[in-house]
Design an enzyme around this catalytic site. Sequence first.
Site, PDB file in Angstrom:
ATOM      1  N   GLU A 281       0.882  -1.177   0.000  1.00  0.00           N
ATOM      2  CA  GLU A 281       0.000   0.000   0.000  1.00  0.00           C
ATOM      3  C   GLU A 281       0.913   1.219   0.000  1.00  0.00           C
ATOM      4  O   GLU A 281       1.531   1.537   1.018  1.00  0.00           O
ATOM      5  CB  GLU A 281      -0.907  -0.023   1.236  1.00  0.00           C
ATOM      6  CG  GLU A 281      -1.644  -1.353   1.315  1.00  0.00           C
ATOM      7  CD  GLU A 281      -2.920  -1.272   2.123  1.00  0.00           C
ATOM      8  OE1 GLU A 281      -3.411  -0.156   2.353  1.00  0.00           O
ATOM      9  OE2 GLU A 281      -3.412  -2.329   2.509  1.00  0.00           O
TER      10      GLU A 281
ATOM     11  N   CYS B 126      -2.002   9.334   2.590  1.00  0.00           N
ATOM     12  CA  CYS B 126      -1.725   8.797   1.246  1.00  0.00           C
ATOM     13  C   CYS B 126      -2.813   9.235   0.266  1.00  0.00           C
ATOM     14  O   CYS B 126      -2.551   9.389  -0.918  1.00  0.00           O
ATOM     15  CB  CYS B 126      -1.608   7.283   1.296  1.00  0.00           C
ATOM     16  SG  CYS B 126      -3.013   6.480   2.062  1.00  0.00           S
TER      17      CYS B 126
END
Length: 497
Positions: free
Chosen positions: A258, A292
């Site tokens: 990720e 993110c």
Amino acid sequence: METLQHYIGGRWAEPAGEDVVAVVNPATEETFAQFHVGGADDVDRAVAGAVAAQPGWAALTVARRVELIHAWADTIAAHAAELAELECREMGKPVGIGQSFIAGAVAGLKAAADQALTYPFTETVTGTDAGTADAGTGPAGGRTDIVRHPLGVTAVITPWNFPVVMVLGALGPLLAAGNTVVVKPSERSPVSTVRLFELAAATGLPPGVLSLVLGDARTGAALTEHEDVQLVHFTGSVGAGRAVGTATGRRLSRSVLELGGKDPVVVDAGVDPVATAQAVAFGAFINTGQICTSMERIYVHERIADEFVEALVAAAGTFAVGDGLDPATMLGPLVDDRQRDTVRRHVEDAVRKGATVRAGGTVPDRPGYFYPATVLTGVDDTMLVMTEETFGPVAPVTVVASFEEGLAHAASSRYGLAATVYTDDPDHIATAARLPVGVVWVNQWQGGGPERLYEPARDSGMGATGARAAYDAATRPAAVHIAATVPAAATAPAADR
Ligand code: NAD
């Protein structure tokens, strides 16, 4: 000053490594904790403890494992304020914001663990034959069972932007499926993770089920390269993710990656410019832009652009800069000077190439790694701020002539984590759904619920995220074919007759 320790095989372990890393409060620049960087020996000991504990953990019933995870989650919830304060001191997040994210992560951990109660660890595949007489593979009939085994020992490597949330977000399916886990938190924010492990130790998780090795990239690499680690769940930058994927690939073991993003927002002509600008300010500035999925590229329709930018500038002014321990603070410091330098470099590069600073854009003259909420206009794709992950409180705005032009810009990135669109046009929603990203949010940012399933596109990662997918990743399916009949005496080899 506190010296942090590893937690290995159910015991706090004296650190052996020579290199010492300081943990610095980014609001005051004061060192308040330290740790020794874990080496290959520490990683070996942690993995050995996890190997030893795994069969016993896997032998418990699923319900018992889920119960133990819930007990830990409840203890974490009871200590959410304390954990949020530790996060604030190690990486700057305002306490109130941290506390609400930790509450969400605890609920997420429980929901993810609960999925184990209905996940098909063993299922019979219906409507198949164990073999067919025609194909010469055995008698027709019988059944095929699919048994999903835990992988064994797994590793979780986390970044600093949500220290508690990132650990909890990865652990539920790994643990509930019967794996043991070695965690390596970010070297920039290990203190709250150490506290999570103290709480785990106090709530009856068996020794060795969860281990903690403190360290930096070298420690992460040692864990990633360890032959007994069957899966690495990695959250972090693209560069480090590539190294993790390469190392696990070499060993033919799994990784879930990720990674970073450069998330776009496309604002259509028919939405309210002021309300949308306020929502975009939140998406760009919250956690000081260190998410993110922070909104890092904004494409706004020319018909509402002026009003939208005015409102975005006004909203930026409401993000009060300060120490996150102060309840009035909306914008804490960046995690460290290196991160602030990246932000400053991106803004300076944009200004040099013709962008206009409409809000912020100057480092305040005070201790701490602060940077104000910043709005840039007149940006384009030649600028770092529109192409590289900034990870700071910067909202760069490009005016577009149509929603389609905005979508084309949105799609033209090497990242593919998430995207947000604000539109009142159903046709535009349908087109936006085809963006090459893992998640498309429409008229909101974040959200989706426990059944959400996605895989980041392009450089933003690898491996699907979401309830069922996380259990698929945490287990290895094996097929067991059971014939309809046991071989009869007449078919036994001649020598045995
Ligand atoms: P980073 O890649 O520098 O470090 C992340 C972790 O990996 C740390 O624990 C670090 O010690 C370790 N590490 C570094 N190099 C390694 C290597 N070669 N092998 C093994 N481990 C290694 O990232 P960061 O600066 O801590 O975090 C910010 C990044 O994380 C941003 O790019 C952000 O977008 C990303 N992120 C992604 C998500 C997501 O869900 N996609 C969530 C949060 C953060």
